[in-house]
Write a protein that holds these residues in place. Structure first.
Motif, PDB file in Angstrom:
ATOM      1  N   ILE A   1       0.711  -0.923   0.092  1.00 21.67           N
ATOM      2  CA  ILE A   1      -0.213   0.047  -0.038  1.00 21.67           C
ATOM      3  C   ILE A   1       0.858   1.332  -0.077  1.00 21.67           C
ATOM      4  N   CYS A   2       1.782   1.058   0.927  1.00 22.56           N
ATOM      5  CA  CYS A   2       3.109   2.286   0.833  1.00 22.56           C
ATOM      6  C   CYS A   2       3.565   2.516  -0.585  1.00 22.56           C
ATOM      7  N   VAL A   3       4.139   1.551  -1.171  1.00 21.54           N
ATOM      8  CA  VAL A   3       4.748   1.705  -2.651  1.00 21.54           C
ATOM      9  C   VAL A   3       3.439   2.410  -3.624  1.00 21.54           C
ATOM     10  N   GLY A   4       2.283   1.660  -3.379  1.00 23.13           N
ATOM     11  CA  GLY A   4       1.428   1.960  -4.640  1.00 23.13           C
ATOM     12  C   GLY A   4       1.030   3.366  -4.436  1.00 23.13           C
ATOM     13  N   THR A   5       0.747   3.727  -3.005  1.00 24.61           N
ATOM     14  CA  THR A   5       0.330   5.243  -2.965  1.00 24.61           C
ATOM     15  C   THR A   5       1.440   6.231  -3.158  1.00 24.61           C
ATOM     16  N   ALA A   6       2.619   5.646  -2.839  1.00 20.85           N
ATOM     17  CA  ALA A   6       3.758   6.790  -3.355  1.00 20.85           C
ATOM     18  C   ALA A   6       3.914   6.957  -4.826  1.00 20.85           C
ATOM     19  N   LEU A   7       3.686   5.906  -5.739  1.00 19.81           N
ATOM     20  CA  LEU A   7       3.680   5.871  -7.115  1.00 19.81           C
ATOM     21  C   LEU A   7       2.513   6.743  -7.559  1.00 19.81           C
ATOM     22  N   VAL A   8       1.348   6.738  -7.132  1.00 20.89           N
ATOM     23  CA  VAL A   8       0.073   7.509  -7.491  1.00 20.89           C
ATOM     24  C   VAL A   8       0.663   8.782  -7.262  1.00 20.89           C
ATOM     25  N   ALA A   9       1.158   9.068  -6.126  1.00 19.70           N
ATOM     26  CA  ALA A   9       1.298  10.623  -5.491  1.00 19.70           C
ATOM     27  C   ALA A   9       2.338  11.092  -6.561  1.00 19.70           C
ATOM     28  N   LEU A  10       3.380  10.501  -6.980  1.00 23.61           N
ATOM     29  CA  LEU A  10       4.536  10.873  -7.951  1.00 23.61           C
ATOM     30  C   LEU A  10       3.921  11.200  -9.217  1.00 23.61           C
ATOM     31  N   VAL A  11       2.960  10.312  -9.679  1.00 24.95           N
ATOM     32  CA  VAL A  11       2.268  10.646 -11.062  1.00 24.95           C
ATOM     33  C   VAL A  11       1.525  11.906 -10.937  1.00 24.95           C
ATOM     34  N   ILE A  12       0.678  12.227  -9.952  1.00 29.72           N
ATOM     35  CA  ILE A  12      -0.169  13.365  -9.577  1.00 29.72           C
ATOM     36  C   ILE A  12       0.857  14.724  -9.767  1.00 29.72           C
ATOM     37  N   TYR A  13       1.902  14.572  -8.882  1.00 29.43           N
ATOM     38  CA  TYR A  13       2.745  15.722  -8.584  1.00 29.43           C
ATOM     39  C   TYR A  13       3.441  15.983 -10.209  1.00 29.43           C
TER      40      TYR A  13
END
Length: 611
Positions: A60-72
């Motif tokens: 969950i941590c890795v997945g959320t971080a990747l989504v945040a990076l895409v949005i950023y």
């Protein structure tokens, strides 16, 4: 249950008492937590305090971080498209990547921690051990083994067990204890994005300044009335404190000067230029006074303390310069405080074993004054000494291209106050004497005390009047010539008047004191989120307009956000300082090396990605 037959032994260790008096070792049993991880008790050592969470939390941590990076990444592209400056530097690209990684890491760890809180792990307990067992229904004796209990402290207390310290949750190698610092770093990254949006994009419109002496002084008067209403007693716990120059009082002094300083910029009130020069001299005076007092009393010349001071002065400035592509000297007050803090440090550190000798201290302060005069008042010395610092202290002013000397700004700004920091050290050395004189006046009978106070105030006002007519009323350029040698006069006069009576010393205006804590942040952020600058290395020549046509409403809204953000940056600076600066020299050097490698790596990536 039947009564206890024998008193329980003191649990000074893990071994267990047998019925015959011999000691049996505590049995070892692996305790498996709900998440699937296992820890084993070795001898009498309790399980590790950290609880390794399941693979689901890490995923969950890795997945959320990747989504945040895409949005950023999407948001960064949008911000870049509306930026007024399309020539991004390698440092800007590198710091943008750093902000993105910080926000992504925070989002991922936060999501993983949230998951683990919804899926709590079982705590571990050690059952109490007794010499004798409960009778009747307890037929066996000896040790109670280490067990896993799904319940927490309630069950432990009911069963006579002792709860171990709650294990620390760890997600992707980051413990829950690190979460406050990570949150602060992510908030800081978002604030820097807001700063860039306000001053370097077309998203927020700008407008001309309103020049009005009536509005300027009216606003200052209104703020003063509110500040008077926030008057509080100095000290804590109801104790009356009448010592001069308490922390609350010096913060109050910084606060009201800072408000007039930023109002001076907001209303372009150039007529009070000379007063602003005195306010800046007062800040530098406090650098000498405060640091000398600390070193004189604490004799703390350790690397951790000095590093913390440098962090406080330059952490925010560093990121602002990189993010906005500005040079360090645009925020010259930070550079001046840093430089003169080094001066005070060396003055106190060299021959520190003689710091309790008044004559030795006077000699060192005199030597510091001599070095300062040599550096600034002997032609050619300053540029010779400062030549290696051009990369850091050089400035290219787009509004004054006629200044071809890169060190012109640094020389002009620092020379104006190159002696007042020495006067601050001298005042700090004289402070005990000054305090004793004030106490002597307070010990007089009322009639003599009134006469002495009136004489002191009258003499001080006389000196202040002489200073005003002789120096302060001079035109700007002429005043700049005498300011370095006379700015200490109004400062000392203010200190005498502000501390003339016990009641004045025992109270302070809390509003100004609060503002005094965030002077560095308000000084820097006024350029970018309260007003708008002219661009790279530019001064705040425009107002930020949220509500066109409504001056006071616009001022109120932008000011509210301005002060809130300034306060948050102040708090974040402290949190990250404590997280990044260890208490030992090796830790500081290690973290500095890691930070240096990170800066070089990000800059290299920025160079590779730069168009």
């Amino acid at each position: 249950r039947p009564p206890l037959q024998a008193q329980a032994p003191e649990r000074s260790g893990s071994p267990t008492a047998r019925r015959d008096g011999s000691i049996a070792p505590l049995r070892q049993r692996s305790s498996r937590c709900e998440s699937g991880g296992s820890e084993e008790l070795v001898g009498n050592v309790p399980p590790a305090s950290r609880l390794r969470m399941s693979a689901a939390a890490n995923a969950i941590c890795v997945g959320t971080a990747l989504v945040a990076l895409v949005i950023y990444a999407v948001l960064i592209r949008e911000v870049a498209s509306i930026s007024v400056d399309q020539a991004f530097s390698a440092a800007q690209i590198g710091v943008a990547i750093f902000y993105g990684l910080t926000i992504a890491a925070w989002a991922g760890i936060e999501a993983g921690m949230f998951y683990t809180r919804r899926k709590p792990a079982r705590h571990t307990f050690i059952k109490s051990v007794f010499h004798d067992n409960f009778s009747d229904d307890a037929g066996e004796s000896g040790s109670k083994e280490l067990v896993n209990e799904p319940d927490a402290d309630d069950d432990a207390s009911e069963r006579g067990g002792v709860a171990m310290a709650p294990p620390e949750t760890v997600v992707c190698g980051v413990g829950a204890s690190h979460l406050p610092a990570l949150r602060a770093a992510a908030e800081f990254a978002l604030i820097m994005g807001y700063v860039y949006l306000c001053d370097r994009t077309t998203l927020v419109p700008k407008g001309p300044k309103t020049v009005s002496r009536t509005m300027f002084w009216g606003l200052n008067g209104a703020v003063l009335l509110v500040a008077v209403a926030t008057t509080r007693a100095a000290g804590s716990g109801g104790e009356t404190v009448t010592k001069p120059l308490q922390r609350d009082q010096t913060e109050e002094w910084k606060g009201w000067m800072q408000l007039m300083f930023i109002f001076y910029h907001y209303f372009a009130e150039v007529e009070i230029y000379n007063a602003i020069r005195i306010y800046i001299a007062a800040y530098v005076w406090m650098t000498g006074f405060g640091n000398f007092s600390y070193y004189y009393i604490k004799a703390d010349f350790t690397l951790p303390r000095f590093t913390q001071m440098m962090w406080r002065l330059n952490f925010f400035v560093f990121f602002i310069c990189v993010t906005m592509k500005n040079e360090y000297m645009l925020y010259y007050i930070a550079a001046m405080h840093t430089f003169f803090t080094w001066g005070v440090f060396f003055c106190c550190w060299l021959g520190s074993r003689y710091n309790r000798d008044t004559l030795a201290c006077l000699a060192k302060i005199g030597a510091a004054a001599g070095v300062s005069v040599l550096l600034y008042d002997v032609q050619g010395v300053f540029h010779f000494v400062m030549a290696p610092t051009k990369a850091l202290l050089g400035f290219h002013d787009p509004l004054h291209p006629e200044f071809t000397d890169e060190l012109h700004e640094w020389f002009f700004r620092s020379r104006l106050d190159h002696l007042v920091w020495v006067v601050g050290m001298l005042c700090a050395l004289s402070f005990p004497w000054y305090d004793r004189q004030l106490q002597r006046i307070e010990e007089m009978d009322p009639a003599r005390r009134l006469a002495a106070t009136a004489a002191l105030v009258g003499a001080t006002l006389g000196v202040l009047g002489w200073y005003y007519w002789t120096y302060f009323s001079l035109p700007k350029l002429q005043y700049n010539q005498v300011h370095p040698f006379t700015s200490w006069i109004p400062l000392v006069c203010y200190l005498v008047l502000r501390n003339a009576t016990a009641s004045l010393r025992a109270n302070y205006m809390h509003l100004f004191t609060w503002c005094g804590k965030v002077t560095l942040e308000t000084y820097i952020l006024q350029f970018h989120i309260w007003m708008k600058s002219t661009g790279i290395n530019g001064s705040p020549k425009f107002l930020m307009v949220w509500v066109p046509g409504w001056f006071w409403l616009n001022l109120a809204l932008t000011s509210a956000v301005f002060f809130v953000v300034s306060y948050r940056v102040f708090k974040i600076t402290v949190v990250l300082r404590d997280a990044c600066i260890p208490k030992d020299n090796k830790g500081i050097l290690r973290n500095a090396a890691v930070g240096g490698v990170g800066v070089v790596a990000l800059y290299g990536v920025g160079l590779a990605l730069k168009p």
